[in-house]
Design an enzyme around this catalytic site. Structure first.
Site, PDB file in Angstrom:
ATOM      1  N   GLU A 131       0.838  -1.099  -0.049  1.00  0.00           N
ATOM      2  CA  GLU A 131       0.076   0.017   0.091  1.00  0.00           C
ATOM      3  C   GLU A 131       0.939   1.294  -0.029  1.00  0.00           C
ATOM      4  O   GLU A 131       0.620   2.327  -0.644  1.00  0.00           O
ATOM      5  CB  GLU A 131      -1.013   0.075   1.177  1.00  0.00           C
ATOM      6  CG  GLU A 131      -2.064  -1.168   1.194  1.00  0.00           C
ATOM      7  CD  GLU A 131      -2.926  -1.202  -0.052  1.00  0.00           C
ATOM      8  OE1 GLU A 131      -2.977  -0.414  -0.963  1.00  0.00           O
ATOM      9  OE2 GLU A 131      -3.424  -2.383  -0.275  1.00  0.00           O
ATOM     10  N   CYS A 165      10.495  -5.511  -6.939  1.00  0.00           N
ATOM     11  CA  CYS A 165      11.486  -5.987  -8.072  1.00  0.00           C
ATOM     12  C   CYS A 165      12.044  -4.869  -8.635  1.00  0.00           C
ATOM     13  O   CYS A 165      11.840  -3.690  -8.271  1.00  0.00           O
ATOM     14  CB  CYS A 165      10.393  -6.567  -9.377  1.00  0.00           C
ATOM     15  SG  CYS A 165       9.536  -5.403 -10.285  1.00  0.00           S
TER      16      CYS A 165
HETATM   17 ZN   LIG Z   1      -2.675  -2.724  -4.670  1.00  0.00          ZN
HETATM   18 ZN   LIG Z   2       7.326  -5.107  -9.412  1.00  0.00          ZN
END
Ligand SMILES: [Zn+2]
Ligand SMILES: [Zn+2]
Length: 174
Positions: A131, A165
């Protein structure tokens, strides 16, 4: 440096909050502080659903003084919803500064299973990072191991890591 504030809405164990704060500081490479707990706002409670509106909670947070470049994540033990869904694990203001997450459906007991504090702590960190990622301008990611992958059930949360990532990390707003 990123600064994150954790606002407990309702009763949460001090250890849960401390571990979350430590995890957030590590993932974002910044500082994290825990604010004084407040009750979940009564006006966000939907009596017929017996849940809190995450959107109403975010609206209530909008009036707060949040230090420049800081982000605030509210954490509540109460179950959250948005009108079109049965529940949500959390919600964020896109490029926010505010987000809210619920521990309700992260607990193994919710599914009739024995409590597992370690697992629940990892789930909470992932959902809070996710979030907060939205508040830093990130959308959902197709890499299922990335913390920005969407989760509609705890099994999906358990699949992903608590970090971004490489693509999402580059996209993080300062
Ligand atoms: Zn989300
Ligand atoms: Zn990602």
């Amino acid at each position: 440096m990123k600064r994150i504030q954790v606002l407990p809405l309702g009763n949460l164990p001090a250890r849960t909050l401390a571990e979350l704060c430590g995890g957030l500081a590590e993932v974002f490479g910044g500082r994290c502080e825990i604010l004084r707990a407040e009750p979940a706002p009564a006006r966000a409670f939907n009596v017929s659903r017996q849940q809190y509106s995450s959107t109403e909670i975010l609206a209530g947070l909008a009036g707060r003084e949040i230090p420049k470049a800081s982000r605030l994540v509210a954490v509540t033990p109460s179950d959250l919803y948005v009108p079109v869904l049965t529940f949500v694990f959390g919600e964020a203001q896109l490029e926010g500064p505010c987000a809210v997450v619920s521990t309700c459906r992260l607990r193994q007991e919710f599914y009739g299973l024995p409590a597992d504090a370690g697992l629940e702590g990892r789930r909470l960190l992932k959902e809070a990072v996710h979030e907060l990622g939205h508040t830093f301008g990130l959308a959902h990611c197709e890499n299922y191991e990335c913390v920005m992958a969407p989760s509609h059930a705890v099994e999906w949360i358990d699949l992903k890591s608590s970090t971004f990532c490489a693509v999402c990390r580059r996209g993080l707003l300062c």
